[in-house]
Design an enzyme around this catalytic site. Structure first.
Site, PDB file in Angstrom:
ATOM      1  N   LYS A  51      49.679  55.738  62.830  1.00 19.55           N
ATOM      2  CA  LYS A  51      48.685  54.826  62.253  1.00 19.55           C
ATOM      3  C   LYS A  51      47.435  55.600  61.889  1.00 19.55           C
ATOM      4  O   LYS A  51      47.062  56.543  62.591  1.00 19.55           O
ATOM      5  CB  LYS A  51      48.337  53.756  63.307  1.00 19.55           C
ATOM      6  CG  LYS A  51      47.201  52.833  62.897  1.00 19.55           C
ATOM      7  CD  LYS A  51      46.900  51.772  63.949  1.00 19.55           C
ATOM      8  CE  LYS A  51      45.690  50.960  63.511  1.00 19.55           C
ATOM      9  NZ  LYS A  51      45.315  49.928  64.462  1.00 19.55           N
ATOM     10  N   GLU A  60      33.738  44.129  67.991  1.00 17.95           N
ATOM     11  CA  GLU A  60      34.567  45.006  68.834  1.00 17.95           C
ATOM     12  C   GLU A  60      33.780  45.813  69.865  1.00 17.95           C
ATOM     13  O   GLU A  60      33.074  46.760  69.525  1.00 17.95           O
ATOM     14  CB  GLU A  60      35.364  45.956  67.927  1.00 17.95           C
ATOM     15  CG  GLU A  60      36.386  46.771  68.670  1.00 17.95           C
ATOM     16  CD  GLU A  60      37.560  47.201  67.789  1.00 17.95           C
ATOM     17  OE1 GLU A  60      37.563  46.879  66.588  1.00 17.95           O
ATOM     18  OE2 GLU A  60      38.454  47.862  68.310  1.00 17.95           O
ATOM     19  N   GLU A 115      50.138  47.290  64.389  1.00 15.96           N
ATOM     20  CA  GLU A 115      48.759  47.797  64.267  1.00 15.96           C
ATOM     21  C   GLU A 115      47.992  47.581  65.588  1.00 15.96           C
ATOM     22  O   GLU A 115      47.248  48.446  66.045  1.00 15.96           O
ATOM     23  CB  GLU A 115      48.101  46.964  63.154  1.00 15.96           C
ATOM     24  CG  GLU A 115      47.131  47.683  62.269  1.00 15.96           C
ATOM     25  CD  GLU A 115      46.533  46.714  61.241  1.00 15.96           C
ATOM     26  OE1 GLU A 115      47.314  46.047  60.517  1.00 15.96           O
ATOM     27  OE2 GLU A 115      45.294  46.643  61.164  1.00 15.96           O
ATOM     28  N   GLU A 157      41.721  43.014  52.571  1.00 16.83           N
ATOM     29  CA  GLU A 157      41.209  42.918  53.952  1.00 16.83           C
ATOM     30  C   GLU A 157      39.801  43.532  54.045  1.00 16.83           C
ATOM     31  O   GLU A 157      38.940  43.018  54.756  1.00 16.83           O
ATOM     32  CB  GLU A 157      42.188  43.619  54.906  1.00 16.83           C
ATOM     33  CG  GLU A 157      41.936  43.289  56.364  1.00 16.83           C
ATOM     34  CD  GLU A 157      43.016  43.844  57.284  1.00 16.83           C
ATOM     35  OE1 GLU A 157      44.211  43.546  57.084  1.00 16.83           O
ATOM     36  OE2 GLU A 157      42.656  44.600  58.213  1.00 16.83           O
TER      37      GLU A 157
END
Ligand SMILES: C=C(O[C@H]1C=CC=C(C(=O)O)[C@@H]1O)C(=O)O
Ligand SMILES: [Mg+2]
Length: 474
Positions: free
Chosen positions: A226, A275, A319, A454
């Site tokens: 990733k 986050e 993900e 996104e």
């Protein structure tokens, strides 16, 4: 002058000065007082404009349950080390100072008051550097001269002073007696034009889409699992951007995010990030695995359907799972009693829904908050997996310099408590210009156009706070 202060504090101040002279080293003296009237932290930020412009910070946890607002810079702890010791050097510089912190009797019982450092780290110290980030070294923190902490509606004022061996008692006393009054009586300049006329430039959209395509090929060929690729947009307004109103809009519109501002001369790096990287309260550690995204629905029903789709979408679950594994493995090394649920939940912000897995543990002896920041940064929600391979690829194919975007931003106190979030949904603002950043986790199944869509959603919090709600990028 001195008699205006409590006798005990004058004694403490004398001792601090003697200590500074005896060891020929500066000493931090910190005075913490509870405030009877609650104070609006953003008004406090704005009230600091005249005296402390260029040296302010703002930090609010989701729902503004905890805020710290710092004005003025008593001392900077920074380094431009490209090596991994940039974290350790902040820690050892702070340790040298903090050994000599003095508190007014009984005042130090609240985490987030007293002497603390606010600041952050760049994303990748080895990347090329765009000159716009010149004032943001690889690691930079400062100790504010005066700070407001509001915790569950209760306000505390901290006044800090670095006492040098050649200081005199009178000037130190003056600092403590005058600084708070000057800020608390200052009228906050919160006004200014509301920002809405702007032009938006998207840099290298084609290059970014090809980079995403390239990343999926590298992942399919087994080079890595990733990688997160980000892009930027530049906004030019016809007048100076009002930081106060931008922060205040972020606060109202993004109640599930951390709101931050790090003012550095004429630039402000600000954002509303959902986050958390790491929080340490005594030995308790908390982190957040946040990765995998879908838009919000227009109706309640559509929103729930989209949420259910996200919770079952294989590409997004991969993900997310990569992030959970990395943070869990790190916690298992540094903590005992690691708790993490087997399935992600949803975290919804105004514009987007994410897959979310909180994780907690009890830190083993011998480690520090910054050890964890170093270990986790960048998590695969910002870098990729494996970490080093992903950061190398970002350096190679991402068409921008991230600077502090996606780096850890937050605070740490003298007792090694503190909290860091990852600086996403953020922008660097200077005068009439704002540069906004957004990135996406790329896995084998990623489609460049969908990842691009996104990023548009992820740009919305900052765009809206800056007055550009309806803008659709190309
Ligand atoms: C890198 C960003 O988001 C990360 C955090 C949550 C979800 C993400 C995603 O689904 O791609 C990203 O990993 C950003 O907002 O710039
Ligand atoms: Mg994603």
């Amino acid at each position: 002058m001195i008699t205006a202060l409590k006798h005990t504090f004058t004694e403490i101040m004398k001792r601090a000065l003697e200590e500074a002279r005896q060891f020929d080293k500066p000493v931090i003296l910190s005075q913490v007082k509870p405030l009877n009237d609650s104070m609006n932290p953003l008004h406090f930020y704005a009230a600091g404009e005249r005296l402390f412009l260029g040296e302010r910070f703002y930090w609010a946890t989701p729902g503004s349950r905890f805020t710290i607002t710092g004005l003025g810079n008593e001392c900077t702890v920074e380094n431009d080390s490209a090596e991994s010791d940039r974290f350790g050097r902040i820690e050892s510089d702070w340790k040298r100072f903090k050994k000599m912190v003095h508190y007014e009797d009984g005042a130090k019982s609240h985490i987030g008051t007293g002497a603390l450092l606010f600041g952050g780290f760049s994303f990748d110290p080895h990347n090329r550097r765009n000159e716009r980030w010149n004032k943001y070294p690889e690691a930079k923190f400062f100790l504010p001269s005066v700070m407001l902490t509001v915790k569950d509606g209760v306000s505390f004022l901290t006044i800090n002073r670095v006492i040098n061996p050649d200081d005199d008692l009178e000037s130190c006393a003056k600092h403590f007696t005058s600084i708070a009054g000057e800020v608390l009586t200052e009228k906050a300049s919160t006004g200014g034009e509301s920002v809405n006329n702007y032009t938006l430039k998207e840099a290298d959209t084609g290059t970014w889409l090809s980079a995403v395509q390239k990343a999926t090929e590298l992942i399919k060929s087994g080079e890595l699992d990733k990688v997160v690729l980000a892009r930027e947009v530049q906004l030019e307004y016809d007048h100076k951007i009002n930081i106060y109103s931008t922060l205040s809009k972020l606060q109202t519109e993004q109640p599930t995010s951390f709101i931050f501002s790090f003012e550095n001369g004429r630039q402000s790096f600000i954002g509303a990030t959902p986050e958390r990287l790491i929080k340490k309260e005594n030995s308790r550690l908390l982190s957040t695995c946040l990765a995998g995204s879908i838009k919000r629905g227009k109706s309640k029903q559509e929103d729930t359907e989209l949420g259910t789709e996200l919770l079952n979408d294989e590409k997004n679950l991969i993900e997310h799972a990569i992030v959970v594994k990395m943070i869990k493995d790190s916690f298992e090394e540094y903590c005992s009693k690691v708790k993490v649920s087997d399935h992600p939940q949803l975290l919804k912000t105004k514009n987007i829904q994410h897959l979310y897995t909180p994780i907690e543990g009890s830190m083993k002896a011998g480690y520090s908050l910054l050890n964890l920041v170093e270990k986790l940064h960048p998590t695969p929600a910002l870098g990729g997996y494996p970490k080093m391979a992903a950061v190398d690829i970002i350096r190679e194919i991402e068409p921008m310099d991230r600077g502090w975007y996606a780096g850890p931003v937050g605070w740490l106190d003298a007792e090694n408590n503190g909290e860091f979030a990852v600086a996403i949904r953020s922008g660097l603002i200077e005068g009439k210009q704002a540069i906004l950043f957004a990135g996406c986790g790329i896995v084998a199944e990623s489609d460049p156009q969908m990842e691009y869509q996104e990023t548009l959603i992820k740009l919305k919090p900052m765009l809206s706070a800056l007055g550009g709600v309806n803008h659709e990028c190309k």
